[in-house]
Motif scaffolding. Structure first.
Motif, short mmCIF file in Angstrom:
data_model
loop_
_atom_site.label_atom_id
_atom_site.label_comp_id
_atom_site.label_asym_id
_atom_site.label_seq_id
_atom_site.Cartn_x
_atom_site.Cartn_y
_atom_site.Cartn_z
N LEU A 1 0.81 -1.22 0.00
CA LEU A 1 0.00 0.00 0.00
C LEU A 1 0.85 1.27 0.00
CD1 LEU A 1 -3.03 -1.01 2.26
CD2 LEU A 1 -3.05 -0.50 -0.19
N SER A 2 1.36 1.69 1.16
CA SER A 2 2.12 2.94 1.23
C SER A 2 3.61 2.69 1.00
CB SER A 2 1.93 3.60 2.59
OG SER A 2 2.53 2.82 3.61
N GLN A 3 4.33 3.76 0.68
CA GLN A 3 5.78 3.64 0.53
C GLN A 3 6.41 3.16 1.82
OE1 GLN A 3 8.32 6.50 -1.83
NE2 GLN A 3 8.93 7.14 0.23
N ASN A 4 5.93 3.66 2.96
CA ASN A 4 6.46 3.18 4.24
C ASN A 4 6.25 1.69 4.41
OD1 ASN A 4 7.44 5.64 5.11
ND2 ASN A 4 5.64 6.14 6.34
N ALA A 5 5.11 1.20 3.95
CA ALA A 5 4.79 -0.22 4.12
C ALA A 5 5.65 -1.11 3.23
CB ALA A 5 3.31 -0.46 3.81
N MET A 6 6.10 -0.58 2.10
CA MET A 6 6.81 -1.41 1.13
C MET A 6 8.12 -1.96 1.67
SD MET A 6 6.01 0.76 -2.33
CE MET A 6 4.35 1.39 -2.57
N ARG A 7 8.72 -1.26 2.62
CA ARG A 7 9.99 -1.74 3.17
C ARG A 7 9.84 -3.08 3.88
NH1 ARG A 7 11.62 2.89 7.28
NH2 ARG A 7 13.33 1.52 7.89
N TYR A 8 8.61 -3.47 4.20
CA TYR A 8 8.36 -4.70 4.96
C TYR A 8 7.94 -5.89 4.10
CZ TYR A 8 8.52 -1.18 8.57
OH TYR A 8 8.93 -0.14 9.36
N ILE A 9 7.93 -5.72 2.80
CA ILE A 9 7.52 -6.84 1.97
C ILE A 9 8.49 -8.01 2.15
CG2 ILE A 9 8.78 -6.20 -0.14
CD1 ILE A 9 6.10 -6.95 -1.65
N ASP A 10 7.95 -9.20 2.25
CA ASP A 10 8.72 -10.44 2.47
C ASP A 10 9.42 -10.49 3.82
OD1 ASP A 10 7.98 -11.46 -0.04
OD2 ASP A 10 9.67 -10.46 -1.02
N ARG A 11 9.06 -9.59 4.73
CA ARG A 11 9.69 -9.59 6.06
C ARG A 11 8.69 -9.92 7.17
NH1 ARG A 11 12.35 -3.91 6.89
NH2 ARG A 11 13.05 -4.95 8.81
N ILE A 12 7.41 -10.03 6.83
CA ILE A 12 6.37 -10.13 7.84
C ILE A 12 5.95 -11.56 8.08
CG2 ILE A 12 3.96 -9.55 8.37
CD1 ILE A 12 4.39 -6.91 6.84
N ASP B 1 14.10 2.06 14.05
CA ASP B 1 13.65 2.72 12.82
C ASP B 1 12.54 1.90 12.17
OD1 ASP B 1 14.28 4.99 10.91
OD2 ASP B 1 14.52 3.30 9.54
N ASP B 2 12.73 0.58 12.10
CA ASP B 2 11.70 -0.29 11.53
C ASP B 2 10.42 -0.27 12.37
OD1 ASP B 2 13.08 -1.11 9.26
OD2 ASP B 2 13.95 -2.87 10.23
N LEU B 3 10.57 -0.24 13.69
CA LEU B 3 9.40 -0.19 14.56
C LEU B 3 8.61 1.10 14.33
CD1 LEU B 3 8.16 -1.78 17.13
CD2 LEU B 3 9.20 0.07 18.44
N TYR B 4 9.31 2.20 14.29
CA TYR B 4 8.68 3.51 14.11
C TYR B 4 7.92 3.57 12.78
CZ TYR B 4 8.25 8.51 13.14
OH TYR B 4 7.76 9.75 12.81
N TYR B 5 8.60 3.19 11.69
CA TYR B 5 7.96 3.28 10.39
C TYR B 5 6.89 2.21 10.19
CZ TYR B 5 10.78 7.14 8.85
OH TYR B 5 11.33 8.39 8.75
N LEU B 6 6.99 1.11 10.91
CA LEU B 6 5.92 0.11 10.86
C LEU B 6 4.62 0.72 11.41
CD1 LEU B 6 5.17 -2.89 10.28
CD2 LEU B 6 5.63 -3.33 12.70
N GLU B 7 4.72 1.42 12.53
CA GLU B 7 3.54 2.05 13.10
C GLU B 7 3.00 3.14 12.17
OE1 GLU B 7 0.66 2.90 16.34
OE2 GLU B 7 1.49 1.25 15.17
N ARG B 8 3.88 3.89 11.54
CA ARG B 8 3.44 4.91 10.59
C ARG B 8 2.70 4.27 9.41
NH1 ARG B 8 3.18 10.13 11.91
NH2 ARG B 8 3.55 10.67 9.72
N ALA B 9 3.24 3.18 8.90
CA ALA B 9 2.59 2.50 7.78
C ALA B 9 1.23 1.95 8.19
CB ALA B 9 3.49 1.37 7.27
N ALA C 1 3.42 -6.16 -6.43
CA ALA C 1 4.40 -6.68 -5.48
C ALA C 1 5.83 -6.51 -5.96
CB ALA C 1 4.10 -8.16 -5.19
N LYS C 2 6.05 -6.59 -7.28
CA LYS C 2 7.41 -6.44 -7.81
C LYS C 2 7.95 -5.04 -7.53
CE LYS C 2 10.16 -6.97 -12.02
NZ LYS C 2 10.13 -7.32 -13.47
N LEU C 3 7.12 -4.04 -7.75
CA LEU C 3 7.55 -2.67 -7.47
C LEU C 3 7.78 -2.48 -5.97
CD1 LEU C 3 8.11 0.26 -8.20
CD2 LEU C 3 5.64 0.68 -8.17
N ALA C 4 6.91 -3.03 -5.14
CA ALA C 4 7.08 -2.92 -3.69
C ALA C 4 8.40 -3.54 -3.26
CB ALA C 4 5.91 -3.59 -2.98
#
Length: 262
Positions: free
Chosen positions: A134-145, A193-201, A220-223
């Motif tokens: 969804l959001s740019q902030n959320a994209m950093r977590y793809i394949d990490r959740i 940093d990951d915790l903070y931006y996770l909550e923002r996302a 998903a490829k772009l994310a």
């Protein structure tokens, strides 16, 4: 008895060493930052960091102090059985069971567990977690959740902590159904940093969902490309943590709170 005393003295020497002092300072700063950003909850939840090369010994916040008042001398050193090796405070039992298992089984150096509002809100939904497209902030977590969908009560024994740790299955972000989140990492600065931006996302997703309008994820490829860009350059994470250190200095003197045992 002499061997135990020698080990006890060694733990205090390690606790006081410059390298571990720096870890205590960073862990205390992460706790104060979480309070500042509205990620804490009462005097509950826990942040921990394993000693370098030691998955069975880790630093953790004490029981009974609000995160906003924690200084480096309030941090406690414990082992995998919950024994306090150094420090003047007690530790909450659930801290031992969740953090000990994630350090030992998932092999993460830093483990941050909290019930931050928007991420926890998503654990109450059928999907249980953030949509990383969804959001740019959320994209950093793809394949990490990882998603641990089956709430099983308070983590008051090793079995529950080990179940959570195994559910992570090589991931460094876990959404715990009806509970909260775990964010892990190699350094305190990067994990925070990951915790903070996770909550923002999660905040952005909850607000978007509240409009009732259809959501518009990217493919998903772009994310994944965005995630690689963010994870490939973590200087911004270090700079953010350094800025927090300037904004949220340690208390003038660490608290000496110690509640008498019942």
């Amino acid at each position: 008895m002499q061997q135990r005393k020698a080990s006890h003295m060694s733990s205090h020497a390690v606790y006081a060493s410059p390298a571990i002092r720096r870890l205590r300072e960073d862990l205390a700063l992460a706790l104060r930052a979480a309070a500042h950003h509205g990620l804490s909850e009462g005097v509950c939840n826990h942040f921990s960091v394993a000693l370098p090369g030691e998955q069975e010994q880790f630093l953790i916040n004490p029981r009974g102090l609000h995160w906003s008042e924690v200084g480096p001398d309030d941090i406690v050193l414990i082992d995998g059985e919950g024994n306090v090796l150094a420090g003047r405070h007690r530790v909450e039992p659930t801290a031992l069971f969740i953090h000990g298992a994630v350090h030992r089984i998932a092999k993460h150096a830093v483990v941050l567990h909290c019930h931050m509002p928007y991420a926890t809100a998503l654990t109450l939904t059928k999907d249980r977690a953030l949509d990383p497209t969804l959001s740019q902030n959320a994209m950093r977590y793809i394949d990490r959740i990882a998603i641990d969908a089956d709430y099983n009560g308070l983590a008051l024994d090793h079995t529950e902590g080990e179940r959570i740790a195994r559910a992570m299955a090589g991931k460094d972000v876990a959404f715990l159904g009806n509970h909260g989140v775990v964010v892990a990492g190699a350094t305190i600065a990067h994990a925070y940093d990951d915790l903070y931006y996770l909550e923002r996302a999660c905040l952005h997703q909850v607000i978007a969902q509240s409009t009732g309008r259809p959501l518009a994820p990217v493919n998903a490829k772009l994310a994944a490309q965005v995630a690689a860009q963010i994870q490939g350059e973590r200087e911004q994470s270090d700079l953010f943590f350094e800025a927090l250190g300037r904004l949220l200095p340690a208390p003038a003197s660490s608290k000496s709170f110690q509640r008498a045992a019942a």
